[in-house]
Design a protein around this motif. Structure first.
Motif, mmCIF file in Angstrom:
data_model
loop_
_atom_site.group_PDB
_atom_site.id
_atom_site.type_symbol
_atom_site.label_atom_id
_atom_site.label_comp_id
_atom_site.label_asym_id
_atom_site.label_seq_id
_atom_site.Cartn_x
_atom_site.Cartn_y
_atom_site.Cartn_z
ATOM 1 N N TYR A 294 0.835 -1.195 0.000
ATOM 2 C CA TYR A 294 0.000 0.000 0.000
ATOM 3 C C TYR A 294 0.876 1.253 0.000
ATOM 4 O O TYR A 294 2.080 1.183 -0.241
ATOM 5 C CB TYR A 294 -0.934 -0.014 1.204
ATOM 6 N N ASN A 295 0.266 2.386 0.279
ATOM 7 C CA ASN A 295 1.022 3.638 0.272
ATOM 8 C C ASN A 295 2.231 3.589 1.198
ATOM 9 O O ASN A 295 3.327 4.037 0.841
ATOM 10 C CB ASN A 295 0.125 4.809 0.686
ATOM 11 N N ASN A 296 2.051 3.049 2.392
ATOM 12 C CA ASN A 296 3.170 3.044 3.339
ATOM 13 C C ASN A 296 4.300 2.110 2.898
ATOM 14 O O ASN A 296 5.441 2.286 3.324
ATOM 15 C CB ASN A 296 2.679 2.682 4.744
ATOM 16 N N PHE A 297 4.007 1.149 2.050
ATOM 17 C CA PHE A 297 5.052 0.337 1.434
ATOM 18 C C PHE A 297 5.942 1.230 0.570
ATOM 19 O O PHE A 297 7.172 1.121 0.591
ATOM 20 C CB PHE A 297 4.410 -0.762 0.590
ATOM 21 N N ASN A 298 5.312 2.130 -0.185
ATOM 22 C CA ASN A 298 6.077 3.059 -1.017
ATOM 23 C C ASN A 298 6.920 3.995 -0.161
ATOM 24 O O ASN A 298 8.026 4.383 -0.558
ATOM 25 C CB ASN A 298 5.123 3.872 -1.905
ATOM 26 N N VAL A 299 6.407 4.359 1.009
ATOM 27 C CA VAL A 299 7.177 5.208 1.917
ATOM 28 C C VAL A 299 8.418 4.462 2.404
ATOM 29 O O VAL A 299 9.519 5.022 2.455
ATOM 30 C CB VAL A 299 6.310 5.657 3.115
ATOM 31 N N ILE A 300 8.260 3.194 2.756
ATOM 32 C CA ILE A 300 9.415 2.396 3.184
ATOM 33 C C ILE A 300 10.460 2.354 2.073
ATOM 34 O O ILE A 300 11.675 2.436 2.321
ATOM 35 C CB ILE A 300 8.977 0.973 3.573
ATOM 36 N N MET A 301 10.016 2.267 0.832
ATOM 37 C CA MET A 301 10.954 2.209 -0.286
ATOM 38 C C MET A 301 11.629 3.546 -0.555
ATOM 39 O O MET A 301 12.642 3.600 -1.266
ATOM 40 C CB MET A 301 10.252 1.692 -1.545
ATOM 41 N N LYS A 302 11.095 4.627 -0.009
ATOM 42 C CA LYS A 302 11.819 5.897 -0.079
ATOM 43 C C LYS A 302 12.973 5.907 0.922
ATOM 44 O O LYS A 302 13.950 6.641 0.755
ATOM 45 C CB LYS A 302 10.865 7.061 0.196
ATOM 46 N N TRP A 303 12.850 5.115 1.965
ATOM 47 C CA TRP A 303 13.932 4.952 2.938
ATOM 48 C C TRP A 303 15.037 4.089 2.326
ATOM 49 O O TRP A 303 16.211 4.405 2.421
ATOM 50 C CB TRP A 303 13.364 4.312 4.203
ATOM 51 N N ASN A 304 14.644 3.006 1.694
ATOM 52 C CA ASN A 304 15.590 2.100 1.040
ATOM 53 C C ASN A 304 14.894 1.550 -0.198
ATOM 54 O O ASN A 304 13.878 0.869 -0.094
ATOM 55 C CB ASN A 304 15.973 0.959 1.990
ATOM 56 N N ARG A 305 15.450 1.829 -1.363
ATOM 57 C CA ARG A 305 14.767 1.528 -2.623
ATOM 58 C C ARG A 305 14.891 0.058 -3.011
ATOM 59 O O ARG A 305 15.431 -0.284 -4.068
ATOM 60 C CB ARG A 305 15.313 2.427 -3.725
ATOM 61 N N SER A 306 14.393 -0.788 -2.151
ATOM 62 C CA SER A 306 14.442 -2.220 -2.395
ATOM 63 C C SER A 306 13.125 -2.848 -1.984
ATOM 64 O O SER A 306 12.670 -2.665 -0.846
ATOM 65 C CB SER A 306 15.585 -2.851 -1.589
ATOM 66 N N VAL A 307 12.513 -3.581 -2.903
ATOM 67 C CA VAL A 307 11.286 -4.304 -2.576
ATOM 68 C C VAL A 307 11.557 -5.310 -1.458
ATOM 69 O O VAL A 307 10.748 -5.468 -0.536
ATOM 70 C CB VAL A 307 10.743 -5.020 -3.836
ATOM 71 N N PHE A 308 12.699 -5.985 -1.524
ATOM 72 C CA PHE A 308 13.045 -6.947 -0.474
ATOM 73 C C PHE A 308 13.054 -6.269 0.896
ATOM 74 O O PHE A 308 12.525 -6.797 1.875
ATOM 75 C CB PHE A 308 14.426 -7.554 -0.735
ATOM 76 N N TYR A 309 13.708 -5.123 0.958
ATOM 77 C CA TYR A 309 13.821 -4.400 2.228
ATOM 78 C C TYR A 309 12.444 -3.987 2.735
ATOM 79 O O TYR A 309 12.129 -4.148 3.918
ATOM 80 C CB TYR A 309 14.703 -3.163 2.043
ATOM 81 N N ALA A 310 11.610 -3.458 1.847
ATOM 82 C CA ALA A 310 10.288 -2.981 2.264
ATOM 83 C C ALA A 310 9.433 -4.128 2.792
ATOM 84 O O ALA A 310 8.715 -3.978 3.792
ATOM 85 C CB ALA A 310 9.590 -2.273 1.096
ATOM 86 N N ILE A 311 9.495 -5.280 2.138
ATOM 87 C CA ILE A 311 8.739 -6.442 2.623
ATOM 88 C C ILE A 311 9.275 -6.873 3.986
ATOM 89 O O ILE A 311 8.504 -7.197 4.902
ATOM 90 C CB ILE A 311 8.814 -7.596 1.608
ATOM 91 N N ALA A 312 10.592 -6.877 4.134
ATOM 92 C CA ALA A 312 11.195 -7.285 5.403
ATOM 93 C C ALA A 312 10.776 -6.351 6.535
ATOM 94 O O ALA A 312 10.435 -6.803 7.636
ATOM 95 C CB ALA A 312 12.714 -7.330 5.281
ATOM 96 N N VAL A 313 10.794 -5.053 6.296
ATOM 97 C CA VAL A 313 10.354 -4.093 7.322
ATOM 98 C C VAL A 313 8.899 -4.342 7.691
ATOM 99 O O VAL A 313 8.538 -4.419 8.870
ATOM 100 C CB VAL A 313 10.536 -2.638 6.832
ATOM 101 N N GLY A 314 8.043 -4.455 6.672
ATOM 102 C CA GLY A 314 6.619 -4.629 6.941
ATOM 103 C C GLY A 314 6.322 -5.910 7.689
ATOM 104 O O GLY A 314 5.555 -5.908 8.670
ATOM 105 N N HIS A 315 6.921 -7.001 7.257
ATOM 106 C CA HIS A 315 6.633 -8.278 7.911
ATOM 107 C C HIS A 315 7.247 -8.341 9.306
ATOM 108 O O HIS A 315 6.621 -8.875 10.236
ATOM 109 C CB HIS A 315 7.130 -9.438 7.059
ATOM 110 N N LEU A 316 8.455 -7.803 9.476
ATOM 111 C CA LEU A 316 9.054 -7.770 10.812
ATOM 112 C C LEU A 316 8.190 -6.945 11.752
ATOM 113 O O LEU A 316 7.982 -7.324 12.920
ATOM 114 C CB LEU A 316 10.475 -7.211 10.748
#
Length: 396
Positions: A294-316
C-alpha cells in the motif's frame, strides 16, 4: 539503512576519478577538488584542514558498493537473514522498554511503534551495531568514484557541515560503508533535515541517544508521506492460473479490483476493500509468497529503494506486533550474480524486449520485459529470472 542511493544525482565532479582497488594519483586531485567545494559551501577552514585534507581512500567501500545484497541475494536468502526470531523477540522486548516514547511518537507522527522497531532492528540490530567505518573516508571514497560522484559529494559536504554544526569529533563519526550513521543509519542529508533533539540536550545525537534516533526516524517517515492509520501491505494468496498482468508500483490497482481478480488474504479470507491503491509483488516468482503493498510500502521504499527491504520491514513489524510468520515461505534459491543478470538483460534487448542498459539489477523495466518474453514463450509471466528463463534464453 539508506544503502540504496538515488542514481540520478547531478554530477558535481568530473567523472574522471576512477579507482579499482587502490587509490590512483587522481585521488589527490579529487580530494583537492573536494576541499575547494567544501570551502565554497561554507565549511570551516579548520574542518577542511583537520579532516578533509586527511581523508583516506578505502578500497573495501568500492567493493561493498558493488555487492549490495538487495541487488544480488535471492529473496529467501535476504529475508531469512533479516526477519529472524531473534529480531522479533528483541523487538517485542524493546516495545515494552520504550513503550512511553513509542506511544508518544505514534501520536505525534502517526507511525506505529512496531514500524520504528522494525527499522531500528534491520538497520543496527537495535543499536548494537552502528557500523565500523569512518564516515568521512567512506563518503570521500565514493565521491571520487565516477558511478555516483555527485550524490556522494553532496553527502560528504553535508557530513562536514554536521561536524561544524554539532562540533562532532571526526573519529567518532563512524557508520556504514556508504556513510549512513547512528541507530537508524541516516545519510548526512537526512540527518541534517530530519534529525530531532528529542531529549533536549541541545544536540540531535543519532549515535548515543535512542530518544533522538527513534524520534528522528518517526519524523523522517512522516515527511516521506506515512499515512496514519494504514498498514504497510500484507501477504496475499493468488488464484490458480493467475496471469500476473499487473506487477509492481507502476501497475498498482484499487484493492477492490484485486479482490475481483480473486486475490485474498494469505489465510484465504476475503480482502477488506477500503479506498486504497495496492501494488502486487512476487519477489520469488510464482512459486513463492505474494504481497500487496500500500502507500506506506512506497514510503518504506523511499527509505531504502528495495522491494526486499520494504517487505522485510513490513513483515518484521507485523511479527513484532504479534503476527505469525509467512503462510508461504519463499523457496530456496541461489543468489544471482550481476553478471548473469546482465547477460539476461542483454539477451532480452537483442530479442526486442527493451529492458534498458544492462546493469545487473532486476528493476521494474527488466521485470516487465522479462514478463513479455515469458508470455511469448508460453511460460508463467511472473517477471522472475528463474532457471527455466535462463534455459529458454540460452544462458548457462
Amino acid at each position: 539503512m539508506f544503502k540504496l542511493i538515488p542514481l540520478t544525482a547531478t554530477l558535481m565532479l568530473s567523472s574522471s576519478y576512477g579507482f579499482a582497488s587502490v587509490a590512483s594519483p587522481d585521488w589527490a586531485t579529487c580530494v583537492a577538488n573536494l576541499q575547494h567545494t567544501a570551502k565554497e559551501q561554507g565549511v570551516l577552514q579548520s574542518t577542511i584542514d583537520h579532516t578533509l585534507a586527511n581523508v583516506k581512500f578505502v578500497p573495501k567501500v568500492i567493493e561493498l558498493d558493488g555487492k549490495q545484497p538487495e541487488f544480488s541475494a535471492s529473496f529467501d536468502n535476504y529475508f531469512s537473514k533479516r526477519v529472524t526470531d531473534w529480531r522479533v523477540k528483541q523487538g517485542r522486548k524493546y516495545y515494552k522498554k520504550h513503550s512511553a516514547l513509542l506511544q508518544k511518537l505514534a501520536k505525534q507522527y502517526g507511525v506505529p511503534p512496531q514500524y520504528l522497531l522494525a527499522f531500528w532492528g534491520l538497520e543496527t540490530n537495535f543499536g548494537s551495531y552502528k557500523g565500523n567505518m569512518p564516515v568521512l573516508n567512506s563518503l570521500a571514497t565514493l565521491a571520487c568514484d565516477p558511478r555516483r560522484s555527485g550524490y556522494f559529494t553532496q553527502e560528504l559536504m553535508q557530513a562536514l557541515k554536521l561536524k561544524d554544526q554539532y562540533d562532532l569529533d571526526a573519529t567518532q563519526m563512524i557508520g556504514s560503508w556508504a556513510g549512513a550513521m547512528g541507530h537508524t543509519q541516516f545519510m548526512p542529508s537526512a540527518y541534517a533535515q530530519y534529525a530531532v533533539d528529542a531529549d533536549g540536550d541541545g544536540k540531535a545525537d543519532l549515535w548515543n541517544s535512542t530518544e533522538d534516533a527513534l524520534s528522528s526516524a518517526a519524523h523522517f517517515l512522516q515527511a516521506l508521506g506515512w499515512k496514519r492509520g494504514e498498514r504497510w501491505g500484507r501477504e496475499v494468496s493468488l488464484p490458480t492460473n493467475f496471469t500476473y498482468s499487473a506487477l509492481g508500483k507502476s501497475e498498482a490497482l484499487p484493492l477492490k479490483q484485486w479482490a475481483r481478480l480473486g486475490v485474498k488474504k494469505a489465510n484465504g479470507d476475503q480482502l477488506s476493500t477500503p479506498d486504497l491503491q495496492a501494488a502486487l509483488y512476487v519477489p520469488s516468482g510464482a512459486q513463492g509468497p505474494a504481497f500487496l503493498g500500500y502507500n506506506n510500502f512506497n514510503v518504506i521504499m523511499k527509505w531504502n529503494r528495495s522491494v526486499f527491504y520494504a517487505i522485510a520491514v513490513g513483515h518484521l513489524a507485523d511479527r513484532i506486533n504479534g503476527a505469525a510468520g509467512l503462510h508461504t515461505p519463499p523457496p530456496k534459491a541461489a543468489n544471482l550474480s550481476r553478471k548473469k543478470v546482465k547477460a539476461l538483460q542483454g539477451r532480452l534487448n537483442k530479442l526486442g524486449y527493451d529492458v534498458g542498459e544492462p546493469d545487473g539489477i532486476m528493476g521494474a523495466k527488466s521485470s516487465k520485459g522479462l514478463r513479455q518474453f515469458q508470455q511469448a514463450q508460453g511460460l508463467v509471466a511472473d517477471g522472475f529470472p528463474s532457471q527455466q528463463v535462463f534455459q529458454a534464453l540460452g544462458i548457462k
